[in-house]
Design a protein around this motif. Structure first.
Motif, PDB file in Angstrom:
ATOM      1  N   VAL A   8       0.960  -1.272  -0.112  1.00  0.00           N
ATOM      2  CA  VAL A   8      -0.046  -0.041   0.138  1.00  0.00           C
ATOM      3  C   VAL A   8       0.765   1.233   0.159  1.00  0.00           C
ATOM      4  CG1 VAL A   8      -1.855   1.306   1.283  1.00  0.00           C
ATOM      5  CG2 VAL A   8      -1.820  -1.300   1.181  1.00  0.00           C
ATOM      6  N   VAL A  45       3.247   2.880   2.686  1.00  0.00           N
ATOM      7  CA  VAL A  45       2.584   3.009   4.155  1.00  0.00           C
ATOM      8  C   VAL A  45       3.387   1.915   5.004  1.00  0.00           C
ATOM      9  CG1 VAL A  45       0.726   2.774   5.832  1.00  0.00           C
ATOM     10  CG2 VAL A  45       0.393   3.751   3.369  1.00  0.00           C
ATOM     11  N   THR A  51       0.657   6.112  12.118  1.00  0.00           N
ATOM     12  CA  THR A  51      -0.413   5.586  12.691  1.00  0.00           C
ATOM     13  C   THR A  51      -1.553   5.561  11.971  1.00  0.00           C
ATOM     14  OG1 THR A  51       0.553   6.860  14.631  1.00  0.00           O
ATOM     15  CG2 THR A  51      -1.809   5.987  14.981  1.00  0.00           C
ATOM     16  N   THR A  52      -1.743   6.549  10.812  1.00  0.00           N
ATOM     17  CA  THR A  52      -2.994   6.528   9.928  1.00  0.00           C
ATOM     18  C   THR A  52      -2.510   6.681   8.509  1.00  0.00           C
ATOM     19  OG1 THR A  52      -3.332   8.864  10.128  1.00  0.00           O
ATOM     20  CG2 THR A  52      -4.362   7.744  11.777  1.00  0.00           C
ATOM     21  N   LEU A  53      -3.488   6.480   7.746  1.00  0.00           N
ATOM     22  CA  LEU A  53      -2.981   6.742   6.173  1.00  0.00           C
ATOM     23  C   LEU A  53      -2.501   8.168   6.029  1.00  0.00           C
ATOM     24  CD1 LEU A  53      -5.913   5.044   4.361  1.00  0.00           C
ATOM     25  CD2 LEU A  53      -3.596   4.295   4.444  1.00  0.00           C
ATOM     26  N   GLN A  74      -7.927  13.537   0.965  1.00  0.00           N
ATOM     27  CA  GLN A  74      -7.877  12.277   0.267  1.00  0.00           C
ATOM     28  C   GLN A  74      -8.606  12.465  -1.035  1.00  0.00           C
ATOM     29  OE1 GLN A  74      -9.606   8.183   0.869  1.00  0.00           O
ATOM     30  NE2 GLN A  74      -8.120   8.218   2.556  1.00  0.00           N
ATOM     31  N   SER A  77      -8.603   6.194  -4.327  1.00  0.00           N
ATOM     32  CA  SER A  77      -7.671   4.847  -4.270  1.00  0.00           C
ATOM     33  C   SER A  77      -7.542   4.056  -5.550  1.00  0.00           C
ATOM     34  CB  SER A  77      -7.992   4.035  -2.838  1.00  0.00           C
ATOM     35  OG  SER A  77      -7.702   4.684  -1.733  1.00  0.00           O
ATOM     36  N   PHE A  78      -6.420   3.771  -5.849  1.00  0.00           N
ATOM     37  CA  PHE A  78      -6.089   3.064  -7.332  1.00  0.00           C
ATOM     38  C   PHE A  78      -5.364   1.627  -6.957  1.00  0.00           C
ATOM     39  CE2 PHE A  78      -6.500   7.517  -7.758  1.00  0.00           C
ATOM     40  CZ  PHE A  78      -7.186   7.654  -8.946  1.00  0.00           C
ATOM     41  N   GLY A  79      -6.085   0.529  -7.272  1.00  0.00           N
ATOM     42  CA  GLY A  79      -5.415  -0.590  -6.942  1.00  0.00           C
ATOM     43  C   GLY A  79      -5.687  -2.062  -7.928  1.00  0.00           C
ATOM     44  N   VAL A  90      -1.691  -1.102  -4.105  1.00  0.00           N
ATOM     45  CA  VAL A  90      -2.934  -0.235  -3.965  1.00  0.00           C
ATOM     46  C   VAL A  90      -2.366   1.136  -3.565  1.00  0.00           C
ATOM     47  CG1 VAL A  90      -4.826   0.664  -2.413  1.00  0.00           C
ATOM     48  CG2 VAL A  90      -4.637  -1.852  -2.863  1.00  0.00           C
ATOM     49  N   ILE A  92      -3.187   5.063  -2.338  1.00  0.00           N
ATOM     50  CA  ILE A  92      -4.148   5.997  -1.700  1.00  0.00           C
ATOM     51  C   ILE A  92      -3.458   7.416  -2.082  1.00  0.00           C
ATOM     52  CG2 ILE A  92      -5.615   6.660   0.391  1.00  0.00           C
ATOM     53  CD1 ILE A  92      -5.235   3.588   0.102  1.00  0.00           C
ATOM     54  N   ARG A 142     -10.607  16.883  -9.058  1.00  0.00           N
ATOM     55  CA  ARG A 142     -11.187  17.156  -7.489  1.00  0.00           C
ATOM     56  C   ARG A 142     -11.029  18.553  -7.429  1.00  0.00           C
ATOM     57  NH1 ARG A 142     -11.932  14.441  -2.935  1.00  0.00           N
ATOM     58  NH2 ARG A 142     -12.433  12.806  -3.929  1.00  0.00           N
ATOM     59  N   TYR A 149     -17.326  25.981  -5.267  1.00  0.00           N
ATOM     60  CA  TYR A 149     -17.996  25.831  -4.247  1.00  0.00           C
ATOM     61  C   TYR A 149     -17.594  25.507  -2.900  1.00  0.00           C
ATOM     62  CZ  TYR A 149     -18.289  20.771  -4.732  1.00  0.00           C
ATOM     63  OH  TYR A 149     -17.875  19.350  -4.841  1.00  0.00           O
TER      64      TYR A 149
END
Lengths: 226, 226
Positions: A8, A45, A51-53, A74, A77-79, A90, A92, A142, A149
């Motif tokens: 990952v 990762v 501890t987290t992504l 974020q 995700s692409f995997g 994967v 993220i 994105r 907005y």
């Protein structure tokens, strides 16, 4: 219980304005796979370390570019089995927005030149390593989708800015002029900037008020688009 | 090159209308961890078996619930050291929309009862296993956010529907009445439904035309909200 595991990674599209043009940070890869190609800054990762992504994304950002930024989001995700020749993996994907005055290492702390590339579709140096063209495309969409907005464009401005500067960045990213009084009304409703007390730009007879973001880490979404 | 690996799961929030109320599929877990608790249907991504993350989500959906659906969307990824007591893990969350007439196994093919729970905040049986409350919350927000400016609600209707039925599902999910002629104009602009030739509802003097989605797998985003 034995269970399947996969590689990952986190990969980060770091956006920044240079002049009026939106740029993204790319790294010349100096190790396989895709040695010699450009890629988004990224890395594995590490379960022992992160501890987290989001922690992993912040670590990669700092290790690879020397940049830290309050704004990280974020994207998706692409995997699949083929995006990395070493096997199933994967990614993220995150996007980060940094201010124009941010210092960024030109030679990254972990080696490999970092370059800022204009995000104009024609200027992008495809193909990037792995599926990073696809990831970068998703991050650009994105960002552009949110311009109309959200307070996101303000995260690309210097810490202190005037309302005309804020309007100019929206107009620049949206690609059309906005009515001044309607724009100011919408900004007041969205309530994400605050005056910096005692600071005014001294250049003119009536120096304009200087503003800053109320919360650098959290963008505000508008009820309707600009 | 040795590199770190982690457990990666896909977890799917499956939405369906029962009457006028939005429901989500939950499974009674019969194995640890969280044995006895309710969870979203999910499972490990298997590098040997799945070609992409979306393949894995479709496999889990069919294996665990007997459901297959044309509409599946990635919501977000959740990963940290503590969400699964077995160690660091990443969940790639999806949402699926199924039609009211879809047959769903009551006892899932892989064991464990499947129940449909109303999505009304007060009715949700928290806490779900793992961090599934958080994942389900993100999926509900994504669905609600898209109701006003996409064809998503139509994916919750039966295959054949009339325009009054289409308007009713939007009104139901948005929670307010919509002007009939403005609604029809917007649907015509968005251009995602087509008349089913020769099929009309025979109940009235002037039987209404029956419609279906042009493309069941791809929702259409509107230029502006309803």
């Amino acid at each position: 219980m034995p269970y399947p595991q996969l590689a990952v990674t986190v990969d980060v599209a770091i956006f920044r304005l240079i002049g009026r043009a939106l740029h993204v940070a790319l790294i010349h890869r100096d190790t396989p796979p895709f040695s010699g190609a450009l890629s988004l800054p990224g890395g594995f990762v590490r379960g022992q370390e992160d501890t987290t992504l989001e922690d992993a994304a912040r670590r990669v950002l700092t290790d690879k570019t020397g940049v830290s930024t309050p704004y990280l989001e974020q994207v998706a995700s692409f995997g699949d089995a083929t995006r990395d020749p070493r096997g199933w993996s994967v990614s993220i994907a995150y996007m980060a927005l940094v201010r124009p005055e941010t210092e960024v290492a030109e030679i990254t702390p972990r080696g490999g030149d970092l370059i800022w590339h204009s995000v104009d579709e024609e200027a992008l140096p495809a193909p990037l390593a792995f599926d990073h063209d696809r990831i970068l495309g998703a991050a650009i969409r994105r960002l552009r989708d949110k311009v109309e907005y959200s307070s996101l464009p303000a995260h690309l401005l210097p810490e202190h800015f005037t309302l005309p500067e804020l309007q100019a960045i929206y107009e620049n990213l949206i690609g059309r002029s906005l009515d001044k009084s309607a724009f100011r009304k919408r900004m007041a409703e969205a309530d994400f900037v605050e005056p910096v007390e005692g600071v005014k730009r001294a250049a003119s007879h009536r120096p304009p008020q200087v503003y800053r973001l109320k919360d650098e880490a959290r963008p505000v979404l508008f009820n309707r688009s600009l």
